[in-house]
Design an enzyme around this catalytic site. Sequence first.
Site, PDB file in Angstrom:
ATOM      1  N   HIS A  34      32.102  16.086  11.618  1.00 22.81           N
ATOM      2  CA  HIS A  34      31.088  15.024  11.534  1.00 22.81           C
ATOM      3  C   HIS A  34      29.663  15.590  11.663  1.00 22.81           C
ATOM      4  O   HIS A  34      28.706  14.896  11.360  1.00 22.81           O
ATOM      5  CB  HIS A  34      31.350  14.016  12.652  1.00 22.81           C
ATOM      6  CG  HIS A  34      31.282  12.580  12.245  1.00 22.81           C
ATOM      7  ND1 HIS A  34      31.255  12.127  10.937  1.00 22.81           N
ATOM      8  CD2 HIS A  34      31.242  11.453  13.007  1.00 22.81           C
ATOM      9  CE1 HIS A  34      31.209  10.803  10.926  1.00 22.81           C
ATOM     10  NE2 HIS A  34      31.196  10.370  12.161  1.00 22.81           N
ATOM     11  N   TYR A  42      23.993   9.196  19.172  1.00 25.46           N
ATOM     12  CA  TYR A  42      25.306   9.310  18.548  1.00 25.46           C
ATOM     13  C   TYR A  42      25.230   8.802  17.116  1.00 25.46           C
ATOM     14  O   TYR A  42      24.346   8.038  16.745  1.00 25.46           O
ATOM     15  CB  TYR A  42      26.370   8.558  19.364  1.00 25.46           C
ATOM     16  CG  TYR A  42      26.700   9.299  20.622  1.00 25.46           C
ATOM     17  CD1 TYR A  42      27.552  10.397  20.588  1.00 25.46           C
ATOM     18  CD2 TYR A  42      26.127   8.940  21.838  1.00 25.46           C
ATOM     19  CE1 TYR A  42      27.844  11.120  21.739  1.00 25.46           C
ATOM     20  CE2 TYR A  42      26.404   9.657  22.994  1.00 25.46           C
ATOM     21  CZ  TYR A  42      27.255  10.741  22.938  1.00 25.46           C
ATOM     22  OH  TYR A  42      27.522  11.468  24.070  1.00 25.46           O
ATOM     23  N   ASN A 101      26.682   6.612  15.266  1.00 22.22           N
ATOM     24  CA  ASN A 101      26.610   5.192  14.937  1.00 22.22           C
ATOM     25  C   ASN A 101      25.295   4.539  15.359  1.00 22.22           C
ATOM     26  O   ASN A 101      25.096   3.354  15.118  1.00 22.22           O
ATOM     27  CB  ASN A 101      27.814   4.435  15.515  1.00 22.22           C
ATOM     28  CG  ASN A 101      27.880   4.503  17.027  1.00 22.22           C
ATOM     29  OD1 ASN A 101      27.142   5.244  17.660  1.00 22.22           O
ATOM     30  ND2 ASN A 101      28.786   3.735  17.607  1.00 22.22           N
ATOM     31  N   ASN A 154      29.738   5.488   9.670  1.00 21.12           N
ATOM     32  CA  ASN A 154      28.927   4.735  10.630  1.00 21.12           C
ATOM     33  C   ASN A 154      27.475   5.180  10.697  1.00 21.12           C
ATOM     34  O   ASN A 154      26.584   4.375  10.961  1.00 21.12           O
ATOM     35  CB  ASN A 154      29.557   4.804  12.018  1.00 21.12           C
ATOM     36  CG  ASN A 154      30.848   4.022  12.097  1.00 21.12           C
ATOM     37  OD1 ASN A 154      31.037   3.029  11.402  1.00 21.12           O
ATOM     38  ND2 ASN A 154      31.762   4.475  12.946  1.00 21.12           N
TER      39      ASN A 154
END
Length: 192
Positions: free
Chosen positions: A17, A69, A71, A117
Amino acid sequence: MVVGLGNPGPRYAGNRHNVGAMVVERMAADSGVALRAHKARAAAAEIRLGTLPGELPGPKVVLAVPSTYMNESGGPVSALMKFFKIPAERLVVIHDELDIDFGAVRLKFGGGEGGHNGLRSISKSIGTKDYLRVRLGIGRPPGRMDVSDFVLKDFSATERRELDFLIPSGAEAVELLVHRGLDDAQNLVHAR
């Protein structure tokens, strides 16, 4: 403005990610600058991207990695865009992409978020899906592995060796995009 998506902290540093953040960090290092904490909850730096004909310095670009983060990436991106007066059509977001084979790089403008996200947060915060994306292929999870488990795992040993090619390819794609525009950059990058 070129934004690399990822999650903060050493626990996530090698995750699939975080490949977008890895590209921006490499671009900063290659330019001889350090990303510094910015009040927008991000690390950022201004650079000149590449060189123009006649050895003139390339265009000014803001490099950024949100320190939130994934999201919650939209808040920092929106704040940086306001601070640096960057319109949405001049935003480039570098992110991991499940629907592209590992190691491939693809460019696009706008469209859906594909369940990502970080992209969803950015689109919501800036009020549009119309921005440039540099999509770095990480492939699909094996077997029945959950997607969130897959993206939050470190790259495998084999994949880590390939990162030495994927990260510079992502940085080169950004430079082509900024210097030559989407159509020319797509023709060059997608032909590989």
